[in-house]
Motif scaffolding. Structure first.
Motif, PDB file in Angstrom:
ATOM      1  N   ALA A   1      -7.295  25.800 -36.656  1.00  0.00           N
ATOM      2  CA  ALA A   1      -6.887  25.571 -38.044  1.00  0.00           C
ATOM      3  C   ALA A   1      -6.338  24.152 -38.209  1.00  0.00           C
ATOM      4  O   ALA A   1      -6.633  23.474 -39.198  1.00  0.00           O
ATOM      5  CB  ALA A   1      -5.846  26.600 -38.471  1.00  0.00           C
ATOM      6  N   ALA A   2      -5.555  23.689 -37.243  1.00  0.00           N
ATOM      7  CA  ALA A   2      -5.020  22.330 -37.303  1.00  0.00           C
ATOM      8  C   ALA A   2      -6.146  21.298 -37.178  1.00  0.00           C
ATOM      9  O   ALA A   2      -6.169  20.313 -37.916  1.00  0.00           O
ATOM     10  CB  ALA A   2      -3.969  22.124 -36.211  1.00  0.00           C
ATOM     11  N   ILE A   3      -7.083  21.540 -36.261  1.00  0.00           N
ATOM     12  CA  ILE A   3      -8.221  20.626 -36.115  1.00  0.00           C
ATOM     13  C   ILE A   3      -9.020  20.575 -37.405  1.00  0.00           C
ATOM     14  O   ILE A   3      -9.395  19.488 -37.875  1.00  0.00           O
ATOM     15  CB  ILE A   3      -9.111  21.039 -34.923  1.00  0.00           C
ATOM     16  N   ASP A   4      -9.270  21.727 -37.999  1.00  0.00           N
ATOM     17  CA  ASP A   4     -10.015  21.763 -39.269  1.00  0.00           C
ATOM     18  C   ASP A   4      -9.292  20.954 -40.347  1.00  0.00           C
ATOM     19  O   ASP A   4      -9.913  20.198 -41.097  1.00  0.00           O
ATOM     20  CB  ASP A   4     -10.217  23.202 -39.742  1.00  0.00           C
TER      21      ASP A   4
ATOM     22  N   ARG B   1       2.221  22.373 -39.163  1.00  0.00           N
ATOM     23  CA  ARG B   1       3.038  23.591 -39.190  1.00  0.00           C
ATOM     24  C   ARG B   1       2.491  24.554 -40.228  1.00  0.00           C
ATOM     25  O   ARG B   1       1.969  24.156 -41.277  1.00  0.00           O
ATOM     26  CB  ARG B   1       4.508  23.292 -39.393  1.00  0.00           C
ATOM     27  N   LEU B   2       2.642  25.816 -39.920  1.00  0.00           N
ATOM     28  CA  LEU B   2       2.161  26.877 -40.787  1.00  0.00           C
ATOM     29  C   LEU B   2       3.202  27.136 -41.864  1.00  0.00           C
ATOM     30  O   LEU B   2       4.373  27.375 -41.575  1.00  0.00           O
ATOM     31  CB  LEU B   2       1.899  28.144 -39.975  1.00  0.00           C
TER      32      LEU B   2
ATOM     33  N   VAL C   1       1.573  23.251 -34.215  1.00  0.00           N
ATOM     34  CA  VAL C   1       0.486  22.778 -33.359  1.00  0.00           C
ATOM     35  C   VAL C   1       0.566  21.263 -33.250  1.00  0.00           C
ATOM     36  O   VAL C   1       0.781  20.571 -34.248  1.00  0.00           O
ATOM     37  CB  VAL C   1      -0.896  23.190 -33.926  1.00  0.00           C
ATOM     38  N   HIS C   2       0.372  20.770 -32.026  1.00  0.00           N
ATOM     39  CA  HIS C   2       0.317  19.328 -31.771  1.00  0.00           C
ATOM     40  C   HIS C   2      -1.117  18.960 -31.421  1.00  0.00           C
ATOM     41  O   HIS C   2      -1.712  19.537 -30.508  1.00  0.00           O
ATOM     42  CB  HIS C   2       1.246  18.967 -30.607  1.00  0.00           C
ATOM     43  N   LEU C   3      -1.685  18.003 -32.167  1.00  0.00           N
ATOM     44  CA  LEU C   3      -3.033  17.498 -31.902  1.00  0.00           C
ATOM     45  C   LEU C   3      -2.961  16.068 -31.403  1.00  0.00           C
ATOM     46  O   LEU C   3      -2.104  15.300 -31.848  1.00  0.00           O
ATOM     47  CB  LEU C   3      -3.883  17.497 -33.181  1.00  0.00           C
ATOM     48  N   THR C   4      -3.891  15.708 -30.513  1.00  0.00           N
ATOM     49  CA  THR C   4      -4.072  14.319 -30.106  1.00  0.00           C
ATOM     50  C   THR C   4      -5.561  14.025 -30.076  1.00  0.00           C
ATOM     51  O   THR C   4      -6.372  14.910 -29.793  1.00  0.00           O
ATOM     52  CB  THR C   4      -3.475  14.028 -28.712  1.00  0.00           C
TER      53      THR C   4
ATOM     54  N   ARG D   1      -0.288  22.760 -42.689  1.00  0.00           N
ATOM     55  CA  ARG D   1      -0.090  21.444 -43.303  1.00  0.00           C
ATOM     56  C   ARG D   1       0.402  20.455 -42.253  1.00  0.00           C
ATOM     57  O   ARG D   1       1.188  20.799 -41.381  1.00  0.00           O
ATOM     58  CB  ARG D   1       0.934  21.530 -44.435  1.00  0.00           C
ATOM     59  N   MET D   2      -0.056  19.204 -42.406  1.00  0.00           N
ATOM     60  CA  MET D   2       0.379  18.154 -41.492  1.00  0.00           C
ATOM     61  C   MET D   2       1.806  17.762 -41.832  1.00  0.00           C
ATOM     62  O   MET D   2       2.111  17.373 -42.956  1.00  0.00           O
ATOM     63  CB  MET D   2      -0.535  16.936 -41.590  1.00  0.00           C
ATOM     64  N   TYR D   3       2.674  17.841 -40.835  1.00  0.00           N
ATOM     65  CA  TYR D   3       4.079  17.520 -40.998  1.00  0.00           C
ATOM     66  C   TYR D   3       4.378  16.088 -40.537  1.00  0.00           C
ATOM     67  O   TYR D   3       5.173  15.378 -41.133  1.00  0.00           O
ATOM     68  CB  TYR D   3       4.922  18.519 -40.206  1.00  0.00           C
TER      69      TYR D   3
END
Length: 121
Positions: A11-14, A104-105, A84-87, A111-113
């Motif tokens: 979901a975060a990647i999307d 964060r959900l 979620v942490h993305l790199t 949504r990107m925090y």
């Protein structure tokens, strides 16, 4: 990773990929759907951005279908339930940067925090 963790990372990647999509970026309403009201970014320029200032940049057409952001090495991890942490590595017209974002959900979805970019050679 559990199925729930896999779904959270996806979901975060999307969301991240939507924020890089030129069609989404030119629509402040669509960008706002993906940014947390408390969003902060430390950009590759060294500048600190908030929701209002980032909307000016995204709606300005800096990313277009003719010059998209190329993404590689995307990975994510669940830090805590709902976080979620993305790199990943982003290349936009030869300007390469390592990028890191926290998602964060919320009651309205992921949504990107926080986002940070660091230029690379």
């Amino acid at each position: 990773m559990t199925n729930e963790s896999v779904r959270a990372v996806q979901a975060a990647i999307d969301g991240e990929m939507r924020l890089l999509d030129p069609e989404v970026r030119v629509s402040p309403a669509r960008v706002l759907e993906l940014l947390d009201p408390e969003f902060t970014e430390f950009g590759a320029s060294g500048r600190r951005w908030d929701v209002e200032s980032i909307l000016t940049v995204t709606s300005g057409g800096s990313v277009s279908a003719e010059s998209p952001v190329e993404v590689s090495s995307m990975s994510g991890v669940v830090l805590a339930p709902g976080v979620v942490h993305l790199t990943y590595l982003a290349d936009h017209q030869g300007r390469r940067a390592w990028r890191s974002s926290l998602w964060r959900l919320t009651e309205t979805g992921w949504r990107m925090y926080f986002h940070q970019a660091t230029l690379t050679g």
